[in-house]
Design a protein around this motif. Structure first.
Motif, PDB file in Angstrom:
ATOM      1  N   ALA A 142     -27.715  -2.700  15.534  1.00  0.00           N
ATOM      2  CA  ALA A 142     -28.739  -1.944  16.047  1.00  0.00           C
ATOM      3  C   ALA A 142     -29.323  -0.665  15.629  1.00  0.00           C
ATOM      4  CB  ALA A 142     -28.556  -1.880  17.618  1.00  0.00           C
ATOM      5  N   ALA A 143     -28.193   0.161  15.091  1.00  0.00           N
ATOM      6  CA  ALA A 143     -28.580   1.126  14.419  1.00  0.00           C
ATOM      7  C   ALA A 143     -29.382   1.400  13.269  1.00  0.00           C
ATOM      8  CB  ALA A 143     -27.358   2.112  14.396  1.00  0.00           C
ATOM      9  N   THR A 144     -29.020   0.238  12.523  1.00  0.00           N
ATOM     10  CA  THR A 144     -29.580  -0.012  11.124  1.00  0.00           C
ATOM     11  C   THR A 144     -31.146  -0.512  11.413  1.00  0.00           C
ATOM     12  OG1 THR A 144     -28.721  -2.111  10.816  1.00  0.00           O
ATOM     13  CG2 THR A 144     -27.459  -0.162   9.858  1.00  0.00           C
ATOM     14  N   GLN A 145     -31.294  -1.213  12.400  1.00  0.00           N
ATOM     15  CA  GLN A 145     -32.515  -1.696  12.634  1.00  0.00           C
ATOM     16  C   GLN A 145     -32.981  -1.556  13.973  1.00  0.00           C
ATOM     17  OE1 GLN A 145     -32.900  -5.873  11.907  1.00  0.00           O
ATOM     18  NE2 GLN A 145     -35.055  -5.747  12.142  1.00  0.00           N
ATOM     19  N   ALA A 146     -33.997  -0.650  14.141  1.00  0.00           N
ATOM     20  CA  ALA A 146     -34.638  -0.304  15.458  1.00  0.00           C
ATOM     21  C   ALA A 146     -35.527  -1.329  15.870  1.00  0.00           C
ATOM     22  CB  ALA A 146     -35.640   0.849  15.152  1.00  0.00           C
ATOM     23  N   THR A 147     -35.690  -1.198  17.015  1.00  0.00           N
ATOM     24  CA  THR A 147     -36.341  -2.232  18.077  1.00  0.00           C
ATOM     25  C   THR A 147     -37.685  -2.182  17.756  1.00  0.00           C
ATOM     26  OG1 THR A 147     -35.953  -1.165  20.095  1.00  0.00           O
ATOM     27  CG2 THR A 147     -34.175  -2.752  19.518  1.00  0.00           C
ATOM     28  N   HIS A 148     -38.352  -3.103  18.038  1.00  0.00           N
ATOM     29  CA  HIS A 148     -39.928  -3.153  17.620  1.00  0.00           C
ATOM     30  C   HIS A 148     -40.550  -3.793  19.078  1.00  0.00           C
ATOM     31  CE1 HIS A 148     -39.907  -1.701  13.593  1.00  0.00           C
ATOM     32  NE2 HIS A 148     -39.033  -2.142  13.474  1.00  0.00           N
ATOM     33  N   TYR A 151     -42.521 -12.902  18.555  1.00  0.00           N
ATOM     34  CA  TYR A 151     -41.500 -12.443  17.458  1.00  0.00           C
ATOM     35  C   TYR A 151     -42.370 -12.432  16.104  1.00  0.00           C
ATOM     36  CZ  TYR A 151     -37.388 -12.918  14.563  1.00  0.00           C
ATOM     37  OH  TYR A 151     -36.608 -12.707  13.683  1.00  0.00           O
ATOM     38  N   ALA A 152     -41.946 -11.444  15.487  1.00  0.00           N
ATOM     39  CA  ALA A 152     -42.196 -11.387  14.141  1.00  0.00           C
ATOM     40  C   ALA A 152     -41.126 -11.228  13.147  1.00  0.00           C
ATOM     41  CB  ALA A 152     -43.059 -10.004  13.769  1.00  0.00           C
ATOM     42  N   PHE A 153     -40.892 -12.251  12.220  1.00  0.00           N
ATOM     43  CA  PHE A 153     -40.004 -12.327  11.250  1.00  0.00           C
ATOM     44  C   PHE A 153     -39.266 -10.921  10.743  1.00  0.00           C
ATOM     45  CE2 PHE A 153     -37.117 -14.761   8.879  1.00  0.00           C
ATOM     46  CZ  PHE A 153     -36.872 -14.055   7.680  1.00  0.00           C
ATOM     47  N   GLY A 154     -38.023 -10.878  10.922  1.00  0.00           N
ATOM     48  CA  GLY A 154     -37.296  -9.724  10.409  1.00  0.00           C
ATOM     49  C   GLY A 154     -37.431  -8.557  11.452  1.00  0.00           C
ATOM     50  N   GLU A 155     -38.151  -8.516  12.563  1.00  0.00           N
ATOM     51  CA  GLU A 155     -37.972  -7.453  13.540  1.00  0.00           C
ATOM     52  C   GLU A 155     -36.964  -7.637  14.519  1.00  0.00           C
ATOM     53  OE1 GLU A 155     -42.712  -5.827  13.495  1.00  0.00           O
ATOM     54  OE2 GLU A 155     -41.916  -6.974  15.077  1.00  0.00           O
ATOM     55  N   ASN A 156     -36.291  -6.746  15.113  1.00  0.00           N
ATOM     56  CA  ASN A 156     -35.545  -6.865  15.946  1.00  0.00           C
ATOM     57  C   ASN A 156     -36.383  -6.526  17.370  1.00  0.00           C
ATOM     58  OD1 ASN A 156     -33.056  -7.010  17.396  1.00  0.00           O
ATOM     59  ND2 ASN A 156     -32.489  -4.725  17.140  1.00  0.00           N
TER      60      ASN A 156
END
Length: 465
Positions: free
Chosen positions: A328-334, A339-344
């Motif tokens: 979760a730290a490496t990828q922030a939530t959006h 759903y958009a591909f590649g987004e958390n």
């Protein structure tokens, strides 16, 4: 509406109010009556006041001033008159065949005969100004209460009760969507709010009768079943639309719940990462899936006291949490509504509100209760899924879906990308189960059965013996 329904030219019709008095709606405050008059004029109704009708013919009417108005349709509203039997009672009569009564609702001249008069027949001038009690429901009920109290007083030989009026106001509907109201001679309403007040008063009447059945039937008729947009919501709440087109959405929504609930039954062994809270791990094990802090603390405490085996499990769980935290730290939530591909995806709440956490802690104070609740929730979701697919109790299933989704949101277990769950549930509360669904037969049967059980079978008052 009638002209349109029967395909007649609207311009060939005109409406006129012919009033013998110089004013209309004389039970209202003049400002309220003027509002009603302006509304009718705005709608194309011609007002002709101070014009008594002296003659009615097949194709015209004649007014007192000699003028004629051509018409083939005359609706005569001559006011309220006492029953024709009143003239045969031998009691003193007033205007409109009403019967004189004293302040105790006793017939004038027959006070010693225990004859009481109530309702529209009463002519009692409370203030001595020549104006009798109005012929409205409020006066009818209050005169009846006075008469009943005095009958009881007569039996018990106690003091009699004099009539004291307490009128809460007057309301006049100008059609089904507009009206004027005077509440307690203090609050004056017009238009939409007056009609809302009308419905509130009518619902209170059913509440006073302790009749939830007829209260429900009234709401269904006035808000949902009425045709031609003739309700306070201008037809927006009417169910007389074609709900057939919502059937595919209903079935899809039910299948969605069935698939997601089946994940909770089967699972794949994952529990701790936030992405698995909605069913990747089975909820039918001895592991709590709810990420509530107090439940996790119980796991940690129990592991510390149990020994090395449980300590290893706790260490593994901590490692999993750490891994999840690192991801979760490496990828922030959006934030996003799809759903958009590649987004958390972003959860609706990052953590539970404090007040909601207190409620959940009371509901699930320990792991045993939490294990029971997670299994129960799975069965509830399966039940909702089947109800939606087969169109059974669709309104209740949709309402339960909304409540369940709100709970998931507040529990920090729900993502913005799935917020459409709520709006679809609202859309399916339009009676969608009555089209290709079991509600088409089940709901009418329940209404009929419950009504018969509660009120019995209607019978003619005058029948064969």
């Amino acid at each position: 509406m009638l002209a349109k329904e029967y395909k007649l030219p609207v311009e060939e019709f005109s409406l006129m109010v012919v009033e013998a008095l110089p004013t209309i709606l004389n039970m209202l405050d003049r400002k309220d009556a003027d509002k009603a008059e302006r509304f009718m004029v705005k709608k194309g109704i011609e007002m002709k006041k101070n014009s008594p009708i002296t003659e009615v013919n097949a194709d015209h009417i004649v007014l007192k001033d000699g003028s004629q108005i051509p018409t083939h349709t005359l609706i005569w509203t001559a006011g309220v008159k006492g029953t024709t039997d009143a003239a045969d009672f031998g009691l003193e009569t007033a205007r409109g065949q009403r019967l004189y009564a004293n302040e105790f609702m006793q017939a004038k001249g027959y006070e010693d005969k225990d004859i009481y008069i109530v309702g529209d027949l009463v002519h009692y001038e409370e203030n001595g100004d020549g104006r009798p009690t109005p012929q409205i429901v409020q006066a009818a009920e209050q005169t009846a209460h006075t008469a009943a109290a005095n009958i009881v007083a007569k039996v018990k030989n106690t003091e009699k009760h004099a009539f004291k009026s307490n009128y809460q106001g007057f309301m006049v509907s100008i059609g089904s969507k507009w009206g004027v109201a005077n509440l307690m001679d203090k609050v004056h309403l017009a238009g939409f709010m007056a009609i809302v007040m009308k419905h509130i008063v009518n619902l209170k009447y059913f509440f006073d009768m302790r009749s939830g059945y007829y209260m429900f039937q009234y709401m269904m008729h006035e808000f949902f079943h009425i045709k031609n947009d003739r309700n306070v919501t201008r037809g927006h709440s009417s169910r007389y639309g074609n709900v057939l087109w919502s059937v595919p959405l209903r079935v899809f929504y039910g299948l969605m719940w069935l698939v997601e609930s089946s994940k909770k039954v089967v699972g794949d062994g994952s529990y701790l990462h936030p992405s698995t809270w909605f069913g990747s791990g089975s909820w039918f094990t001895d592991k709590v899936v709810f990420p509530f802090p107090w439940l996790q603390e119980q796991v940690t405490t129990g592991a510390s006291a149990a020994g090395s085996n449980v300590a290893e499990a706790t260490s593994a769980a901590s490692g999993a949490v750490a891994t999840g935290g690192a991801d979760a730290a490496t990828q922030a939530t959006h934030f996003g509504l799809s759903y958009a591909f590649g987004e958390n995806p972003m959860p609706v709440f990052e953590k539970m509100p404090h007040w909601f956490a207190k409620i959940m802690e009371v509901m699930m104070p320990n792991q045993e209760v939490a294990l029971f609740m997670q299994k129960l929730m799975t069965f509830v979701e399966i039940g909702i899924a089947l109800a939606l697919i087969f169109g059974l109790f669709t309104w209740l299933a949709s309402a339960a879906t909304i409540g369940l989704t709100i709970v998931f949101c507040l529990s920090a277990m729900f993502y913005w990308v799935n917020i459409w769950f709520i709006f679809v549930a609202f859309a399916l509360m339009n009676g969608s189960g009555r089209a290709l669904g079991l509600d088409r037969w089940v709901i009418p049967w329940i209404q009929k059965t419950v009504g018969k059980w509660w009120y019995g079978t209607p019978k003619a008052f005058y029948g064969k013996k």
